[in-house]
Structure formats: C-alpha cells, structure tokens
Design an enzyme around this catalytic site. Structure first.
Site, PDB file in Angstrom:
ATOM      1  N   CYS A   2       0.843  -1.197   0.000  1.00  0.00           N
ATOM      2  CA  CYS A   2       0.000   0.000   0.000  1.00  0.00           C
ATOM      3  C   CYS A   2       0.877   1.246   0.000  1.00  0.00           C
ATOM      4  O   CYS A   2       2.061   1.200   0.308  1.00  0.00           O
ATOM      5  CB  CYS A   2      -0.875   0.024   1.237  1.00  0.00           C
ATOM      6  SG  CYS A   2      -1.721  -1.522   1.564  1.00  0.00           S
ATOM      7  N   ARG A  27       3.386   1.557  -7.857  1.00  0.00           N
ATOM      8  CA  ARG A  27       3.530   0.394  -6.989  1.00  0.00           C
ATOM      9  C   ARG A  27       2.364  -0.577  -7.120  1.00  0.00           C
ATOM     10  O   ARG A  27       2.419  -1.682  -6.594  1.00  0.00           O
ATOM     11  CB  ARG A  27       3.608   0.860  -5.528  1.00  0.00           C
ATOM     12  CG  ARG A  27       4.798   1.723  -5.228  1.00  0.00           C
ATOM     13  CD  ARG A  27       4.522   2.585  -4.020  1.00  0.00           C
ATOM     14  NE  ARG A  27       4.066   1.776  -2.916  1.00  0.00           N
ATOM     15  CZ  ARG A  27       4.855   1.227  -2.009  1.00  0.00           C
ATOM     16  NH1 ARG A  27       6.147   1.432  -2.068  1.00  0.00           N
ATOM     17  NH2 ARG A  27       4.367   0.497  -1.041  1.00  0.00           N
ATOM     18  N   TRP A  74      -3.414  -2.031  -1.411  1.00  0.00           N
ATOM     19  CA  TRP A  74      -3.200  -3.311  -2.110  1.00  0.00           C
ATOM     20  C   TRP A  74      -3.776  -4.327  -1.141  1.00  0.00           C
ATOM     21  O   TRP A  74      -3.207  -4.585  -0.078  1.00  0.00           O
ATOM     22  CB  TRP A  74      -1.699  -3.491  -2.339  1.00  0.00           C
ATOM     23  CG  TRP A  74      -1.254  -4.847  -2.766  1.00  0.00           C
ATOM     24  CD1 TRP A  74      -0.847  -5.856  -1.951  1.00  0.00           C
ATOM     25  CD2 TRP A  74      -1.118  -5.331  -4.097  1.00  0.00           C
ATOM     26  NE1 TRP A  74      -0.480  -6.946  -2.699  1.00  0.00           N
ATOM     27  CE2 TRP A  74      -0.629  -6.659  -4.008  1.00  0.00           C
ATOM     28  CE3 TRP A  74      -1.372  -4.790  -5.365  1.00  0.00           C
ATOM     29  CZ2 TRP A  74      -0.387  -7.435  -5.135  1.00  0.00           C
ATOM     30  CZ3 TRP A  74      -1.119  -5.573  -6.473  1.00  0.00           C
ATOM     31  CH2 TRP A  74      -0.639  -6.865  -6.362  1.00  0.00           C
ATOM     32  N   ASN A 100      -0.199   0.650   6.509  1.00  0.00           N
ATOM     33  CA  ASN A 100       0.448  -0.375   5.681  1.00  0.00           C
ATOM     34  C   ASN A 100       0.946  -1.457   6.619  1.00  0.00           C
ATOM     35  O   ASN A 100       1.438  -1.136   7.703  1.00  0.00           O
ATOM     36  CB  ASN A 100       1.678   0.183   4.956  1.00  0.00           C
ATOM     37  CG  ASN A 100       1.309   1.124   3.844  1.00  0.00           C
ATOM     38  OD1 ASN A 100       0.138   1.315   3.556  1.00  0.00           O
ATOM     39  ND2 ASN A 100       2.308   1.727   3.238  1.00  0.00           N
ATOM     40  N   GLY A 101       0.906  -2.695   6.185  1.00  0.00           N
ATOM     41  CA  GLY A 101       1.425  -3.776   7.028  1.00  0.00           C
ATOM     42  C   GLY A 101       0.331  -4.773   7.346  1.00  0.00           C
ATOM     43  O   GLY A 101      -0.755  -4.740   6.757  1.00  0.00           O
ATOM     44  N   GLU A 482      14.661 -22.758 -12.144  1.00  0.00           N
ATOM     45  CA  GLU A 482      14.321 -21.351 -11.971  1.00  0.00           C
ATOM     46  C   GLU A 482      15.506 -20.462 -12.373  1.00  0.00           C
ATOM     47  O   GLU A 482      15.328 -19.428 -13.023  1.00  0.00           O
ATOM     48  CB  GLU A 482      13.877 -21.083 -10.520  1.00  0.00           C
ATOM     49  CG  GLU A 482      13.575 -19.652 -10.172  1.00  0.00           C
ATOM     50  CD  GLU A 482      12.498 -18.997 -11.029  1.00  0.00           C
ATOM     51  OE1 GLU A 482      11.851 -19.666 -11.835  1.00  0.00           O
ATOM     52  OE2 GLU A 482      12.342 -17.767 -10.894  1.00  0.00           O
ATOM     53  N   LYS A 486      15.305 -17.621 -15.332  1.00  0.00           N
ATOM     54  CA  LYS A 486      15.608 -16.221 -15.032  1.00  0.00           C
ATOM     55  C   LYS A 486      16.641 -15.686 -16.021  1.00  0.00           C
ATOM     56  O   LYS A 486      16.500 -14.605 -16.571  1.00  0.00           O
ATOM     57  CB  LYS A 486      16.144 -16.137 -13.615  1.00  0.00           C
ATOM     58  CG  LYS A 486      15.683 -15.176 -12.642  1.00  0.00           C
ATOM     59  CD  LYS A 486      14.291 -14.975 -12.219  1.00  0.00           C
ATOM     60  CE  LYS A 486      13.168 -15.279 -13.143  1.00  0.00           C
ATOM     61  NZ  LYS A 486      11.921 -15.565 -12.515  1.00  0.00           N
ATOM     62  N   GLU A 489      15.127 -15.311 -19.646  1.00  0.00           N
ATOM     63  CA  GLU A 489      14.088 -14.310 -19.926  1.00  0.00           C
ATOM     64  C   GLU A 489      14.609 -12.886 -19.877  1.00  0.00           C
ATOM     65  O   GLU A 489      14.095 -12.025 -20.571  1.00  0.00           O
ATOM     66  CB  GLU A 489      12.842 -14.495 -19.043  1.00  0.00           C
ATOM     67  CG  GLU A 489      12.951 -14.072 -17.620  1.00  0.00           C
ATOM     68  CD  GLU A 489      11.623 -14.248 -16.864  1.00  0.00           C
ATOM     69  OE1 GLU A 489      10.559 -13.939 -17.410  1.00  0.00           O
ATOM     70  OE2 GLU A 489      11.682 -14.696 -15.696  1.00  0.00           O
ATOM     71  N   HIS A 505      23.165 -38.989 -20.623  1.00  0.00           N
ATOM     72  CA  HIS A 505      22.231 -39.598 -21.573  1.00  0.00           C
ATOM     73  C   HIS A 505      22.012 -38.719 -22.795  1.00  0.00           C
ATOM     74  O   HIS A 505      21.040 -38.890 -23.522  1.00  0.00           O
ATOM     75  CB  HIS A 505      20.909 -39.921 -20.871  1.00  0.00           C
ATOM     76  CG  HIS A 505      21.097 -40.898 -19.754  1.00  0.00           C
ATOM     77  ND1 HIS A 505      21.363 -42.233 -19.953  1.00  0.00           N
ATOM     78  CD2 HIS A 505      21.137 -40.730 -18.410  1.00  0.00           C
ATOM     79  CE1 HIS A 505      21.538 -42.849 -18.800  1.00  0.00           C
ATOM     80  NE2 HIS A 505      21.401 -41.940 -17.839  1.00  0.00           N
ATOM     81  N   LYS A 604       3.824  -9.163 -17.963  1.00  0.00           N
ATOM     82  CA  LYS A 604       3.821  -9.533 -16.552  1.00  0.00           C
ATOM     83  C   LYS A 604       2.732 -10.561 -16.258  1.00  0.00           C
ATOM     84  O   LYS A 604       2.929 -11.499 -15.511  1.00  0.00           O
ATOM     85  CB  LYS A 604       3.628  -8.280 -15.685  1.00  0.00           C
ATOM     86  CG  LYS A 604       3.640  -8.553 -14.189  1.00  0.00           C
ATOM     87  CD  LYS A 604       5.019  -9.004 -13.730  1.00  0.00           C
ATOM     88  CE  LYS A 604       5.062  -9.457 -12.292  1.00  0.00           C
ATOM     89  NZ  LYS A 604       6.202 -10.331 -12.006  1.00  0.00           N
TER      90      LYS A 604
HETATM   91  O1  M6R Z   1       1.226 -14.655 -12.360  1.00  0.00           O
HETATM   92  P1  M6R Z   1       1.691 -16.068 -12.489  1.00  0.00           P
HETATM   93  O2  M6R Z   1       2.526 -16.500 -11.324  1.00  0.00           O
HETATM   94  O3  M6R Z   1       0.604 -17.030 -12.764  1.00  0.00           O
HETATM   95  O4  M6R Z   1       2.654 -16.064 -13.753  1.00  0.00           O
HETATM   96  C1  M6R Z   1       3.198 -17.244 -14.220  1.00  0.00           C
HETATM   97  C2  M6R Z   1       4.300 -16.978 -15.219  1.00  0.00           C
HETATM   98  O5  M6R Z   1       3.796 -16.279 -16.317  1.00  0.00           O
HETATM   99  C3  M6R Z   1       5.447 -16.178 -14.611  1.00  0.00           C
HETATM  100  O6  M6R Z   1       5.972 -16.815 -13.486  1.00  0.00           O
HETATM  101  C4  M6R Z   1       6.580 -15.997 -15.632  1.00  0.00           C
HETATM  102  O7  M6R Z   1       7.171 -17.230 -15.912  1.00  0.00           O
HETATM  103  C5  M6R Z   1       7.601 -14.993 -15.139  1.00  0.00           C
HETATM  104  N1  M6R Z   1       7.949 -14.100 -16.200  1.00  0.00           N
HETATM  105  C6  M6R Z   1       8.851 -15.612 -14.666  1.00  0.00           C
HETATM  106  O8  M6R Z   1       9.786 -14.702 -14.234  1.00  0.00           O
END
Ligand code: M6R
Length: 609
Positions: A2, A27, A74, A100-101, A482, A486, A489, A505, A604
């Site tokens: 928030c 934010r 939020w 907030n919190g 992961e 990262k 992307e 393999h 996003k």
């Molecule tokens: O909002 P969500 O967690 O459902 O999103 C899932 C994926 O689209 C999201 O994690 C995506 O892989 C990110 N860009 C990873 O950093």
C-alpha cells in the site's frame, strides 16, 4: 504494497494528498482514499478502483482543510471494495487511520473491541486501530496511538488524525517504511520518497519502532515508548524515477532486495508462538480430508511452476503423500486422474494467468479441493479456489518474478509442514528444527544479498556466452530450473537446467572446453552424486561455478568458482540458492544492455491462452 501520504501545513490538503498518491501509483493498488478534518468532523472519501475514480468522487466539492491523510490500498485482509479501502475510522467518526502492514492479532483485538461495544464496518485488520485509539483517547492523540500500538502484533506504518486536534498528525512505523518530509510551515509524510519530491528533498527517515508528532511547525520524533529520538536530516538526491525504484536501478533489483521482508510477511502469524507448529487459519480443509489424502496435484506456469516443483519434493518428503506437478497448460488438457477428495494446489503470482485459471476450474469440476497460492488478493484464482494461501510479497512490477517465487516457496514449506503436523508424518523434533530455520531464513537471504558483488563479477565473466547449463539433483534441480529461466528471460542467453544424473544420456555432448556449468550441490544425501557429475563436466573442459554450503571441501577443489550459502537446514536450501541465481541473471542482463524490467516479447500477466 500500500501507499501512504499525509500533509499538514498551509495549502489545501486534498490536492497535495492526491498528488502524493499519484506518485505512488507505480507500486500497484486496487483502491484509494483520503480523509481531512473539517468543521469539527471528518470528510472521508474512498473508492475501489483507480485514483481517477476517487478524484471523480471528489470533483464537485472544495475542501479548505489544510491537513489530511491518504492511502492507496493493495488488499490483504478483505476484498478490494469501497468499504475496505482506507482510511478507516472509529465508531464516533472522530479518528482516522491509514495503515500499511499486517496486524497479526487483529482477530483477538476485534473480538475484544466488539465485546466492548465497538461496531466494525470493514473486513480489514486495520480497522482495529481507530477503535483502539478511540478506546484509549484521553485528549491526547499521541498517547492514544502509543497505547493502541502496544496492543499490535505485526507490522505497521500508520498515520492518524483526530477531529479535535486538526493539523496534528501522529505517525509510527514497525517493519513498514515511513518518511517525514520537511517543509516551511508545512510537513509531509509518506511511505515512499517519490510522494514527497514535488515539495521537499529534506527528510527524516523513520526507523523501526519510531513514531512522530507532526504539525505544520514542528516534528517530534520518539520511540514507541515515548522517549525522544534525535534525527539527522537526510537530503534526497534521487530523481523521481530512481526514487520510485527505492534508489535501485531497476524494479527487479529492488524486488530481489525486498525478499527478506517479503519472507517475513509470508511467515508472519503462521507459526505458533513457541515455534512448534504451523497454523494456517485460512485453510478450511477438514481434518478427515487431510488424514485421508491420497494424492496432491500442483499446477502452475513459469516461475510459479518451478516453485511447485520444490513443493512436490518437500510435500512428498514430509508427508509421504504422492504429488504430481504439472505445467498448467498441460494439466488442463491431459485428462488428469483426479478423484474427489484429492487436493490440487494452484500457484500464481498474479492470480490471473489464463492456463492456471483453466487448470483450477478443471480440478474443481473433477471434485478436488483447490488451494490457491497467490499474491493478489481478490484475484481470479483467489476467488475461484476453495482456500487461499496468500504470499504477501507485495506488488511485483518487474516481469521477471523474484520475490513472488521466494514467497511461494515459503508458502509451500508452510503447507508441507502443516500437512505433516496434521498427519503426524514428521518427527516433532525434525519439524521444529525446520521451523526454527525457516524463521531465520530471511537473515540468510540478507547475507547473500550483501555479497552481490561476487555474483556481479561472475555475470560479467560469462555475459558473452552462447549457452550455460544449470545442473543439480532433487531440490537443487528444481532451483536450477528457476535459475535457467531467469537467465533466459532477461539476458537472452540460452540456458538449460538439467538433472545432473541425466547429463550422460545426451546433453554431455554439449559440454566442451570453457562451457559454463552452474552446479548446485546443497543436499547432503545427494552430495557425493552431485560431485561425480561435477567431475564428469570438468573432465570435458567445463568451467564450473559450484553453489554449496560451506565446508564441502571436495567440491572446493573442483569448482572454478564457489558461491557459498549461509548455513541452514538443508531442506530449505532452495530459498537461499535461488538468490545468487536471480542476481546472476540480473547482472548478466545489465552487462548485455538488456531491458531488465520489461524483457522483449514478455508480459507480466499472461491472461490469454
Ligand atoms: O502470475 P503467475 O505467477 O501465474 O505467472 C506465471 C508466469 O507467467 C510467470 O511466473 C513468468 O514465468 C515470469 N515471467 C517468470 O519470471
């Protein structure tokens, strides 16, 4: 998270408050509100939706008041509605609060206040505050706020005002930021610096456990016991855009650094006082269902799926219930063998991902009990699931998910330990040892963040590579996935995550002189196996970055570079191991001049199939 603003001075307060809230819009928020004292009462306006909706509601009136407080919310406790939006007030409409919190003990306080005759309007945790202040008020807002805050367990940044002392704001913080901006004949308060920059660059940065009395002409800072505190002026030399990122160059880096706080928020109130059991009051799965569980499914996309892979390993380990983990776009079409009474866990930061939503509906259609692990209160998956475990990471703005992932992991540890506790599948001392380590895991993350330069140097070294491998076994493989995503992307370097034992393999053919291999070796029971895989790639000329706990001397001799994790219970290693991998991806992307917060081709929230 928030946003908070407050003003007391000589200008009309409402435009100052709205301007401040606008500067906090980046934010993310779901509702907004302001309150000003006027004619012995309060003028309160709050609306679900954007600031435009609030402004529209205010547009037909002028408010001469020269002090007031405002908030962008939020949602955490209670859906994003007009009534749940801040500010909140007491029964008599004299005290107003923005907060907030998270107030952990709000249920007990609310019950007690109700028994005292207080009437509540909202579903929020925050509303206990104005009622507590009303309860303690004896003609001095400062003392009443102090007494009220003594009752609060949890985190807060609060701004309060009372109709009988217009122009005097009492503010306080614990575990949530708050800044006081210094003006001439006027003063400002905000949760974040951008909200102040139009008016001043001179600030007092309040520390945890500090409060302040703010009027147009003076600011008195004290601790929460009322002892005076001397503050130095901090002059902000950031520009607005930089300030929005909390002084960090990118939202992603800011969000990586927010992880210790985010973890504390995820765990807050979910471990009992003596640290022996997980308490998940938000779950309505009846004890019989838990005891008779035959199967658990986890489904999600992208980073959330990777959190689910960790979830599978730890739930199976701690509860001995078989767990299947699926990418949601596969799950929804693969005709999964779900039976009524099975548990399905869907994971989604946004709670709006189309494939995850479809998987959720499919699971419900087949009679499963669905738990959503999500970050966004009131999101589609939160509304459609049977139960919700919120991660409380706060808004994540960078496309690359970081703090959402780490808090999804924390949620899975809580869920696994809770299930294990209910089913009695983990010895008490083992469960308590993990819980003890979990409560301290934020400090391990902070230690890793303090050593970011080492990772930046590694990223610089490998920034021009065409491809990298991340290898590991068990939980290490889950984190490797992961780390690889990262890097891909945001830096656009090709990377592959491989279960270390699977290399021979086929993929070993790609390991040649100088190919970087990031080898995760954190699991004691798999350490020797991981070591032999490191030898395998070293023998083909790979350059190995080994990620392990201190004291593993064999790997020390083999790794070209070593990244040490602070000591913790090994089952929690993923929470620590992902941090250097996030930093590695971030610094590699910077070194390559990539658009870190908005990588090409990505959004996003993926709300289409
Ligand atoms: O909002 P969500 O967690 O459902 O999103 C899932 C994926 O689209 C999201 O994690 C995506 O892989 C990110 N860009 C990873 O950093």
């Amino acid at each position: 998270m928030c946003g908070i603003v407050g003003y007391t001075g000589h200008r009309e307060a409402v435009p100052v408050l709205i301007d401040g809230l606008r500067r906090l819009e980046y934010r993310g928020y779901d509702s907004a509100g302001i309150v000003v004292p006027e004619n012995g009462g309060l003028v309160l306006e709050k609306r679900a939706g954007t600031l435009d909706v609030l402004e529209q509601a205010l547009s037909n009136s002028r408010f001469p008041a020269t002090s007031g407080i405002g908030h962008t919310r939020w949602a955490t406790h209670g859906a994003p509605t007009d009534v749940n939006a801040h500010p909140h007030t007491d029964c008599g409409g004299r005290f107003a609060v923005v907060h907030n919190g998270i107030i952990e003990n709000y249920r007990q306080l609310r019950n007690w206040l109700k028994a005292e005759g207080h009437v509540f309007k909202s579903d929020t945790d925050t509303e206990v505050l104005p009622h507590l202040i009303e309860h303690y008020y004896r003609d001095d807002l400062y003392q009443a706020v102090r007494r009220a805050l003594e009752q609060i367990e949890g985190s807060f940044a609060v701004l309060t005002l009372v109709t009988t002392e217009p122009g005097r704001l009492i503010v306080a913080r614990r575990d949530s930021p708050l800044v006081v901006g210094l003006g001439e004949g006027e003063n400002f308060i905000a949760s974040d610096i951008p909200a102040l920059l139009t008016y001043t660059r001179d600030t007092y940065l309040l520390n945890d456990g500090e409060m302040a009395e703010v009027t147009p002409d003076f600011i008195k800072v004290s601790d929460l016991n009322g002892n005076p505190v001397h503050k130095e002026i901090f002059c902000v030399n950031w520009e607005c855009e930089q300030a929005e990122k909390g002084g960090y160059e990118h939202f992603m880096l800011k969000e990586i650094h927010e992880q210790p706080r985010a973890l504390r928020d995820t765990l807050r109130g979910r471990i009992d006082q003596d640290g022996r059991r997980v308490v998940l009051k938000e779950l309505n799965v009846d004890p019989d269902t838990v005891r008779n569980l035959k199967k658990i499914f986890i489904t999600a996309c992208g980073t959330a799926f990777h959190a689910g892979v960790v979830g599978k390993y730890i739930i199976e380990k701690m509860t001995r219930i078989p767990v299947e983990v699926d990418i949601a776009s596969e799950f929804r079409y693969r005709d999964p063998l779900i039976n009524p009474g099975d548990l399905v866990v869907v994971v989604s930061q946004s709670g709006e991902t189309a494939d995850t939503r479809a998987a959720l509906r499919e699971a419900r259609r087949r009679g499963a009990h669905v738990i959503a692990i999500t970050n966004v209160v009131g999101s589609s998956v939160a509304r459609e699931a049977d139960d919700v475990l919120y991660t409380w990471a706060g808004p994540e703005i960078a496309v690359a998910s970081t703090k959402a992932y780490i808090t999804q992991l924390a949620a899975f540890y809580l869920l696994a330990l809770w299930l294990a506790g209910e089913r009695g599948t983990l010895p008490d001392d083992e469960r308590e040892a993990i819980l003890h380590a979990l409560r301290e895991i934020d400090t391990g993350v902070s230690t890793l963040l303090a050593d970011a330069d080492q990772i930046a140097a590694l990223a610089q070294r490998y920034k021009d590579q065409h491809g990298l491998f991340f290898i590991g076994r068990g939980l290490d493989f889950a984190v490797a996935m992961e780390g690889s995503l990262k890097l891909k992307e945001i830096s656009y370097i090709h990377a592959e995550a491989y279960p270390a034992g699977e290399l021979k393999h086929g993929t070993l053919a790609l390991i040649t002189e100088g190919v970087p291999v990031i080898a995760l070796a954190t699991q004691p029971d798999l350490f020797e196996k991981a070591l032999s895989n490191v030898k395998e790639v070293k023998a083909r000329g790979a350059e190995v970055v080994a990620l392990t706990f201190e004291g593993h001397h064999d790997i020390e001799d083999l790794g070209d570079h070593l990244v040490y994790l602070p000591a913790t219970h090994p089952v929690l290693a993923p929470i620590l191991a992902v941090v250097p991998l996030q930093l590695f991806a971030y610094y590699a992307a910077i070194a390559r001049g990539c658009s870190v917060d908005k990588p090409r081709n990505l959004a996003k929230s993926v709300t289409v199939e």
